[in-house]
Design an enzyme around this catalytic site. Structure first.
Site, short mmCIF file in Angstrom:
data_model
loop_
_atom_site.label_atom_id
_atom_site.label_comp_id
_atom_site.label_asym_id
_atom_site.label_seq_id
_atom_site.Cartn_x
_atom_site.Cartn_y
_atom_site.Cartn_z
N ASP A 13 0.81 -1.22 0.00
CA ASP A 13 0.00 0.00 0.00
C ASP A 13 0.85 1.27 0.00
OD1 ASP A 13 -2.22 -1.69 0.12
OD2 ASP A 13 -2.16 -1.73 2.31
N LYS A 16 2.00 2.10 -5.07
CA LYS A 16 2.53 1.54 -6.32
C LYS A 16 1.61 1.80 -7.49
CE LYS A 16 2.44 -2.49 -4.26
NZ LYS A 16 2.16 -2.12 -2.86
N GLY A 40 -4.48 -4.28 -3.85
CA GLY A 40 -5.45 -3.22 -4.10
C GLY A 40 -4.67 -1.98 -4.47
N HIS A 41 -4.63 -1.68 -5.75
CA HIS A 41 -3.85 -0.54 -6.24
C HIS A 41 -4.80 0.56 -6.66
CE1 HIS A 41 -0.40 -3.54 -7.36
NE2 HIS A 41 -0.64 -3.48 -6.07
N THR A 129 -5.86 -11.72 3.49
CA THR A 129 -6.98 -11.04 2.83
C THR A 129 -8.12 -12.01 2.52
OG1 THR A 129 -5.99 -11.40 0.67
CG2 THR A 129 -5.44 -9.33 1.77
N GLN A 224 1.91 -6.17 -3.34
CA GLN A 224 2.38 -6.29 -1.96
C GLN A 224 3.64 -5.42 -1.76
OE1 GLN A 224 1.32 -9.59 -3.53
NE2 GLN A 224 -0.56 -8.66 -2.83
N ALA A 299 -7.54 -1.12 0.79
CA ALA A 299 -8.29 -0.96 -0.46
C ALA A 299 -9.07 -2.24 -0.80
CB ALA A 299 -7.34 -0.62 -1.60
N THR A 301 -9.80 -5.00 1.76
CA THR A 301 -10.61 -5.53 2.86
C THR A 301 -11.25 -4.42 3.70
OG1 THR A 301 -8.66 -5.59 4.27
CG2 THR A 301 -9.18 -7.60 3.06
N GLY A 302 -10.83 -3.18 3.49
CA GLY A 302 -11.37 -2.06 4.28
C GLY A 302 -10.83 -2.02 5.71
N ARG A 303 -9.91 -2.93 6.05
CA ARG A 303 -9.37 -2.96 7.41
C ARG A 303 -8.55 -1.70 7.68
NH1 ARG A 303 -6.15 -8.56 7.55
NH2 ARG A 303 -5.76 -7.95 5.39
N PRO A 304 -8.64 -1.15 8.93
CA PRO A 304 -7.76 -0.02 9.24
C PRO A 304 -6.31 -0.48 9.16
CG PRO A 304 -9.17 -0.59 11.13
CD PRO A 304 -9.46 -1.58 10.05
#
Ligand code: GDP
Ligand code: IMO
Ligand code: MG
Length: 434
Positions: A13, A16, A40-41, A129, A224, A299, A301-304
């Site tokens: 994250d 990239k 998640g780009h 994920t 990653q 982007a 999983t929405g996890r903080p």
């Protein structure tokens, strides 16, 4: 004319997607070499936001070919969804996209196995994920995986698939897992998916070799980050593929001798999603502030995201295993409101200096980071596109990172949009992307 890799220097994250999208217009082909839809780009083009998972970010540049290499694992349903999502924005991905016939397939039962593995008693959960990435790579290295090419040999596909399904049923039964999967239906679905993607499937190594012979330039897109690399990352809290620079060759079939430049992408601070050691984590108000200012939520999983400070020993390590020519420092603007900015300059363990990256997560968890505080600039850098337009303290901060990591800071990002970017005049980065 050089082929270049863009990859993450931290735990993912880093930005990239933005860098690849930005540079793609100078290349003919963008090739993904590992991972799957765990990535998640995010790319912003004006008001439009795109989150690319499997498809290389180069797809957003008309005329650029996007290649999914042999090192990627593909969930065909997710791929078709992504193609449909792009289509809804007027992008016909099928025209630009090529898919390796040697890439492995992720089946829905891989997610079941992952769930089992993560929930097992006495096992430390990795916080994956949940996309079936690890189990698909397990089947690949276990030499029982199914590759895209297998889908086009119906008899052999059925045999391979049924054997693999038997394996999974046995495993589910052994672990008393309530297995509601309809294996025959999945097989039939994949026969349909295979037809849908058929025009895009080819030997992408041959395609890339042919393109290079015609003088075309390739940009390799890492997913990653290096610290999530299966070999060089914080094992076992890693993903299951080779995210580092070496993976680009293995995951596409392009010889290492044909890759001329490596661009490391790093945030001006640090984040991590999922479990595992994070020496500079700030799980207090400062971490909350970084999360808020940097909108640090996964982007996929929405996890903080866990947030913390720039870590020089970590960057030196990822520079060592990747051979970074230059760094792109992202999200400088997120630090705008800070009075002081801590930077970890070295590690101590049991009151002694640490000179090498510890190999075990236990040692890394015990690390005591030593910080130096740099003055903040308390003014907005958002959107600044010239290096000398940055406040003095921001330039000093970047110079500090450059001197301590030993790698040039060739690029700086001051916002999510394409034009919110600095490429330093006379830098190696400028020459590489030329
Ligand atoms: P990737 O997985 O490495 O492509 O990165 P992600 O897309 O998961 O996360 C990076 C996030 O930061 C995205 O939401 C980007 O739009 C955003 N971003 C990238 N560069 C900048 C920047 O310089 N400033 C700010 N504020 N956001 C940025
Ligand atoms: P991008 O490409 C951040 C993390 C997961 C978990 C570990 C293993 O957007 O930078 P996996 O599902 O791969 O088996 O999970 O790796 N992880 C990422 N963290 N960004 C990513 O991708 C990631 N892909 C996987 O959170 O800790
Ligand atoms: Mg991401």
């Amino acid at each position: 004319m050089s082929n270049v890799i863009v990859l993450g220097a931290q735990w993912g994250d880093e930005g990239k997607g933005k860098v690849v999208d930005l540079l793609a217009e100078r290349f003919d082909i963008v090739a993904r070499y590992q991972g799957g839809h765990n990535a998640g780009h995010t790319v912003f083009i004006g008001e439009k936001k795109f989150v690319l998972k499997l498809i290389p970010s180069g797809i957003l540049r008309p005329g650029v070919e996007a290649v999914i290499g042999n090192g990627v694992v593909i969930d065909l349903a997710a791929l078709l969804d992504e193609i449909a999502a792009l289509e809804s924005h007027g992008i016909d991905a099928t025209k630009q996209l090529r898919i390796s016939n040697r890439a492995h397939v992720i089946f829905p039962f891989h997610r079941l196995i992952e769930k089992m593995s993560e929930a097992r008693e006495n096992r430390i959960p990795i916080g994956t994920t949940s996309r079936g990435i690890g189990p698909s790579y397990e089947d690949k290295t276990g030499r029982r995986g199914i590759r895209i090419a297998d889908l086009y040999d119906p008899e052999s596909f059925r045999d391979l698939y049924d054997t693999l399904a038997e394996d999974k049923k046995t495993l589910a039964a052994t672990f008393n897992l309530h297995d509601t999967i309809d294996y025959a239906e999945i097989r039939a679905q994949h026969e349909l998916y295979a037809e849908k993607i058929r025009p895009m499937v080819c030997d992408t190594a041959a395609l890339l070799a042919d393109a290079m012979a015609r003088g075309k330039r390739i940009l390799f897109e890492g997913a990653q980050g290096t610290m999530l690399d299966i070999d060089h990352g914080t094992y076992p809290f890693v993903t299951s593929s080779s995210a580092s620079a070496g993976g680009a060759s293995i995951g596409t079939g392009v010889p290492p001798t044909r890759i001329e430049g490596i661009i490391g992408v790093s945030k001006a601070y640090n984040t991590r999603v999922g479990s595992g050691p994070f020496p500079t984590e700030s799980d207090d108000a400062a971490g909350d502030l970084l999360r808020r200012e940097g909108n640090e939520f996964g982007a996929v999983t929405g996890r903080p995201r866990r947030c913390g400070w720039f870590d020089v020993p970590l960057l030196k390590y990822t520079a060592m295993v990747n051979g970074f020519d230059t760094l792109f420092i992202m999200k400088l603007d997120v630090l705008d409101c800070l009075e002081e900015i801590p930077v970890c300059v070295r590690y101590r363990l049991h009151s002694a200096d640490v000179t090498e990256m510890p190999a075990t997560y236990r040692a890394l968890e015990a690390i005591e980071p030593v910080y130096e505080n740099l003055p903040g600039w308390h003014t907005s850098t958002r959107g600044i596109a010239r290096f000398d337009g940055l406040p003095t303290e921001a330039r000093a901060y970047l110079k500090f990172l450059e001197e301590r990591t030993g790698v040039e800071v060739g690029g700086v990002s001051t916002g999510p949009e394409r034009n919110e970017t600095i490429v330093r005049a006379g830098s190696k980065l400028e020459r590489l992307i030329g």
